[in-house]
Design a protein around this motif. Structure first.
Motif, PDB file in Angstrom:
ATOM      1  N   PRO A 275       0.829  -1.256   0.121  1.00  0.00           N
ATOM      2  CA  PRO A 275      -0.042   0.061   0.039  1.00  0.00           C
ATOM      3  C   PRO A 275       0.849   1.390   0.052  1.00  0.00           C
ATOM      4  O   PRO A 275       1.977   1.334   0.635  1.00  0.00           O
ATOM      5  CB  PRO A 275      -0.838  -0.154   1.321  1.00  0.00           C
ATOM      6  CG  PRO A 275      -0.843  -1.635   1.596  1.00  0.00           C
ATOM      7  CD  PRO A 275       0.414  -1.971   1.106  1.00  0.00           C
ATOM      8  N   GLY A 276       0.523   2.185  -0.679  1.00  0.00           N
ATOM      9  CA  GLY A 276       1.193   3.483  -0.914  1.00  0.00           C
ATOM     10  C   GLY A 276       0.447   4.465   0.341  1.00  0.00           C
ATOM     11  O   GLY A 276      -0.617   4.196   1.041  1.00  0.00           O
ATOM     12  N   ASP A 278      -0.615   7.392  -0.349  1.00  0.00           N
ATOM     13  CA  ASP A 278      -1.776   8.277  -0.779  1.00  0.00           C
ATOM     14  C   ASP A 278      -2.731   7.546  -1.489  1.00  0.00           C
ATOM     15  O   ASP A 278      -2.556   7.084  -3.036  1.00  0.00           O
ATOM     16  CB  ASP A 278      -1.494   9.372  -1.710  1.00  0.00           C
ATOM     17  CG  ASP A 278      -2.320  10.500  -2.259  1.00  0.00           C
ATOM     18  OD1 ASP A 278      -3.653  10.097  -1.891  1.00  0.00           O
ATOM     19  OD2 ASP A 278      -2.061  11.479  -2.864  1.00  0.00           O
ATOM     20  N   PRO A 279      -3.962   7.146  -0.944  1.00  0.00           N
ATOM     21  CA  PRO A 279      -4.858   5.968  -1.520  1.00  0.00           C
ATOM     22  C   PRO A 279      -5.365   6.873  -2.843  1.00  0.00           C
ATOM     23  O   PRO A 279      -5.857   5.830  -3.810  1.00  0.00           O
ATOM     24  CB  PRO A 279      -6.076   6.083  -0.671  1.00  0.00           C
ATOM     25  CG  PRO A 279      -5.419   6.384   0.561  1.00  0.00           C
ATOM     26  CD  PRO A 279      -4.377   7.647   0.323  1.00  0.00           C
ATOM     27  N   ASP A 280      -5.216   8.096  -3.193  1.00  0.00           N
ATOM     28  CA  ASP A 280      -5.753   8.515  -4.509  1.00  0.00           C
ATOM     29  C   ASP A 280      -4.717   8.891  -5.431  1.00  0.00           C
ATOM     30  O   ASP A 280      -5.097   9.509  -6.430  1.00  0.00           O
ATOM     31  CB  ASP A 280      -6.407  10.129  -4.046  1.00  0.00           C
ATOM     32  CG  ASP A 280      -7.348   9.939  -2.903  1.00  0.00           C
ATOM     33  OD1 ASP A 280      -8.444   9.128  -3.120  1.00  0.00           O
ATOM     34  OD2 ASP A 280      -7.566  10.926  -2.239  1.00  0.00           O
ATOM     35  N   ALA A 281      -3.501   8.361  -5.311  1.00  0.00           N
ATOM     36  CA  ALA A 281      -2.507   8.804  -6.178  1.00  0.00           C
ATOM     37  C   ALA A 281      -2.401   7.744  -7.228  1.00  0.00           C
ATOM     38  O   ALA A 281      -1.580   7.690  -8.196  1.00  0.00           O
ATOM     39  CB  ALA A 281      -1.058   8.820  -5.570  1.00  0.00           C
ATOM     40  N   GLY A 282      -3.129   6.699  -7.101  1.00  0.00           N
ATOM     41  CA  GLY A 282      -3.014   5.603  -8.161  1.00  0.00           C
ATOM     42  C   GLY A 282      -2.063   4.479  -7.809  1.00  0.00           C
ATOM     43  O   GLY A 282      -1.684   4.527  -6.913  1.00  0.00           O
ATOM     44  N   PRO A 323       6.279   4.241  -0.190  1.00  0.00           N
ATOM     45  CA  PRO A 323       5.998   5.048  -1.552  1.00  0.00           C
ATOM     46  C   PRO A 323       4.731   5.416  -1.515  1.00  0.00           C
ATOM     47  O   PRO A 323       3.661   5.207  -0.535  1.00  0.00           O
ATOM     48  CB  PRO A 323       5.891   3.759  -2.481  1.00  0.00           C
ATOM     49  CG  PRO A 323       5.591   2.503  -1.633  1.00  0.00           C
ATOM     50  CD  PRO A 323       6.125   2.934  -0.229  1.00  0.00           C
ATOM     51  N   LYS A 324       4.555   6.769  -2.214  1.00  0.00           N
ATOM     52  CA  LYS A 324       3.068   7.442  -2.437  1.00  0.00           C
ATOM     53  C   LYS A 324       1.957   6.616  -2.846  1.00  0.00           C
ATOM     54  O   LYS A 324       0.892   6.479  -2.553  1.00  0.00           O
ATOM     55  CB  LYS A 324       3.425   8.831  -3.088  1.00  0.00           C
ATOM     56  CG  LYS A 324       2.126   9.588  -3.120  1.00  0.00           C
ATOM     57  CD  LYS A 324       2.296  10.851  -3.667  1.00  0.00           C
ATOM     58  CE  LYS A 324       2.311  10.919  -5.234  1.00  0.00           C
ATOM     59  NZ  LYS A 324       2.622  12.106  -5.766  1.00  0.00           N
ATOM     60  N   ALA A 463       6.579   5.504  -8.394  1.00  0.00           N
ATOM     61  CA  ALA A 463       5.630   5.570  -7.168  1.00  0.00           C
ATOM     62  C   ALA A 463       5.399   6.794  -6.656  1.00  0.00           C
ATOM     63  O   ALA A 463       4.665   7.054  -5.612  1.00  0.00           O
ATOM     64  CB  ALA A 463       6.136   4.316  -6.200  1.00  0.00           C
ATOM     65  N   ASN A 464       6.555   7.621  -6.793  1.00  0.00           N
ATOM     66  CA  ASN A 464       6.519   8.901  -5.963  1.00  0.00           C
ATOM     67  C   ASN A 464       6.448  10.175  -6.915  1.00  0.00           C
ATOM     68  O   ASN A 464       6.309  11.270  -6.551  1.00  0.00           O
ATOM     69  CB  ASN A 464       7.852   8.763  -5.113  1.00  0.00           C
ATOM     70  CG  ASN A 464       7.770   7.644  -4.081  1.00  0.00           C
ATOM     71  OD1 ASN A 464       6.933   8.186  -3.161  1.00  0.00           O
ATOM     72  ND2 ASN A 464       8.418   6.751  -4.198  1.00  0.00           N
TER      73      ASN A 464
END
Length: 476
Positions: A275-276, A278-282, A323-324, A463-464
């Motif tokens: 999991p990253g 930021d859940p909204d970052a894709g 990671p984002k 990822a970032n």
């Protein structure tokens, strides 16, 4: 397209009296400035990867504990179980076995021989999708053609009742273009031969090895075309058949195959995530296929690829910094005989395909990565060149924005998913691809680690970084 600010700067430069003394900067020379802390973390990941044996351990484990894993077989089911277990042990989250319906084809036995003018047995394998012959086999005169194009130039009377032999030799190339240029003989050749009245088809193996081993792979018959027996000859045996045809004497061949199709069955895509923040970052999609052809352990195609993408995600999960974007590893079902897992994965997410920020896949083995291609927005190419600078010390050239990715990405790429595309050396790959010789002994641990280092650096950056990669209609 050239970004508007750069076009303005370029026009100003062209109008400047300094032009005669200053080097001209071209759009294709632009390199983006990416955050140094992000780049430094990627460099650290490269070094960690070059010292890690996790990808090797995963590759060795899959080949030792499972082996061949053709869609719908016991080996396929064992591979799914193995992958689920390994993901749990490595701490992946949101692990699932996504059910996939797969075709079920049985190879059976094969015997191919020249019966005249000089009788000899030949080494051959059935092509995936072939039907069997009658119990007594099929014996018929041979009609040699170079490729599908030459076959189409003949009249039906020249083909009807014959066994068509496609003689084209695949060119050994680093970029897989030789394979692309010859594989149509296998995928569509038998169906075209059937449409023209042939009773069977044999092809020269779509591989570059001169060892006496044959190269299998799938062939496709449209629903309205009669299936005929189809097989591939090893390159030395194809040479022998060519020499007999060249004598000018009539050549006849006999085939006996027991291949058959059964009812479809079930397999699964194995999916796990890191999991990253930021859940909204894709999602960054790391893809490889889990299956192999039935005659081969499939070390390069694609156990080592499973090892590469799985180890990269795990390596990033062990870092202090999260990671984002979420890293999603997908080990696709039945790539070899129809992309069943790829199509199921895309269909099940048809309303949220935009969540895929970028795809990074492996399906060209684990020989050293030598080139970096992309499928991204043209405006983002300065970023691609910056990513290339990061992996260039590993021996990687900058490629083009006309990449392909992996076959399992086809449905997602058609829906607009960008792709970062490390390209492995295909010259040695097609010496062993789809043959009994694709074994662990052919995997070089040092080259495998180089692959992991390239993929790890690219994955961390993907990822970032905050860059729009999705191609636009203008890029098509």
């Amino acid at each position: 397209m050239t970004p508007a600010p750069f076009r303005t700067a370029l026009l100003s430069l062209l109008a400047s009296p300094l032009l005669l003394s200053a080097p001209l900067l071209h759009a294709e020379d632009e390199v983006a400035q990416l955050p140094e802390d992000m780049l430094e973390t990627a460099r650290q990941l490269k070094q960690t990867a070059l010292e890690s044996d996790l990808a090797w351990d995963l590759t060795e484990g899959l080949l030792t504990e499972v082996g061949p894993r053709f869609a719908g077989t016991d080996g396929d089911r064992a591979a799914v179980s193995w992958a689920l277990t390994r993901m749990r042990e490595l701490g992946f989250q949101n692990i699932q076995a996504e059910e996939v319906e797969v075709p079920r084809w049985v190879r059976g036995d094969i015997n191919v021989e020249i019966t005249a003018p000089y009788p000899q047995d030949l080494v051959a394998v059935a092509l995936g999708g072939s039907i069997g012959t009658p119990d007594e086999g099929i014996e018929a005169p041979v009609r040699q053609v170079y490729d599908v194009e030459e076959l189409r130039s003949l009249s039906r009377s020249q083909v009807e009742g014959h066994i068509v032999f496609f003689s084209q030799r695949m060119e050994r190339t680093r970029d897989a273009s030789g394979y692309v240029g010859a594989v149509g003989n296998r995928t569509t050749g038998p169906a075209v031969a059937s449409e023209m009245g042939a009773v069977a088809a044999v092809i020269r193996s779509i591989g570059s090895s001169d060892e006496r081993v044959a190269h299998t792979g799938g062939t496709r018959f449209p629903d309205d075309v009669k299936r005929i027996p189809a097989a591939a000859l090893s390159n030395p045996d194809a040479d022998l058949l060519e020499r007999q045809v060249a004598t000018g004497r009539p050549v006849t061949m006999k085939l006996r195959l027991t291949s058959r199709m059964l009812e479809p069955t079930k397999s699964a895509n194995v999916i796990g995530e890191i999991p990253g923040s930021d859940p909204d970052a894709g999602v960054v999609l790391l893809g490889a296929h889990l299956d192999s052809w039935d005659i081969t352990p499939g070390a390069h195609d694609a156990a080592a690829c499973v090892g590469i993408v799985t180890s990269v995600a795990h390596m990033i999960s062990q870092m202090d910094e999260q990671p984002k974007r979420t890293l999603r590893v997908v080990l696709f079902a039945n790539e070899e005989f129809g992309l069943s897992g790829a199509r199921t994965y895309a269909e099940n997410r048809r309303n949220r395909l935009d969540e895929h920020y970028v795809g990074i896949g492996a399906d060209l083995g684990a020989f050293a990565v030598w080139r970096f291609d992309t499928v991204i927005n043209e405006d983002a190419m300065p970023v691609a060149r910056a990513l290339h600078q990061l992996i260039e010390p590993l021996g990687v050239e900058m490629g083009t924005n006309e990449g392909y990715g992996i076959p399992d990405f086809i449905p997602l790429r058609e829906a607009g998913m960008p792709v970062l595309d490390p390209l492995q050396d295909a010259a040695p790959y097609f010496d062993i691809h789809h043959t009994i010789n694709d074994t662990l002994a052919k995997v070089d641990p040092e080259q495998l680690r180089q692959n992991v280092a390239v993929y790890a650096a690219l994955t961390w950056m993907a990822a970032n970084m905050d860059v729009a990669l999705r191609p636009t209609p203008e890029d098509d």
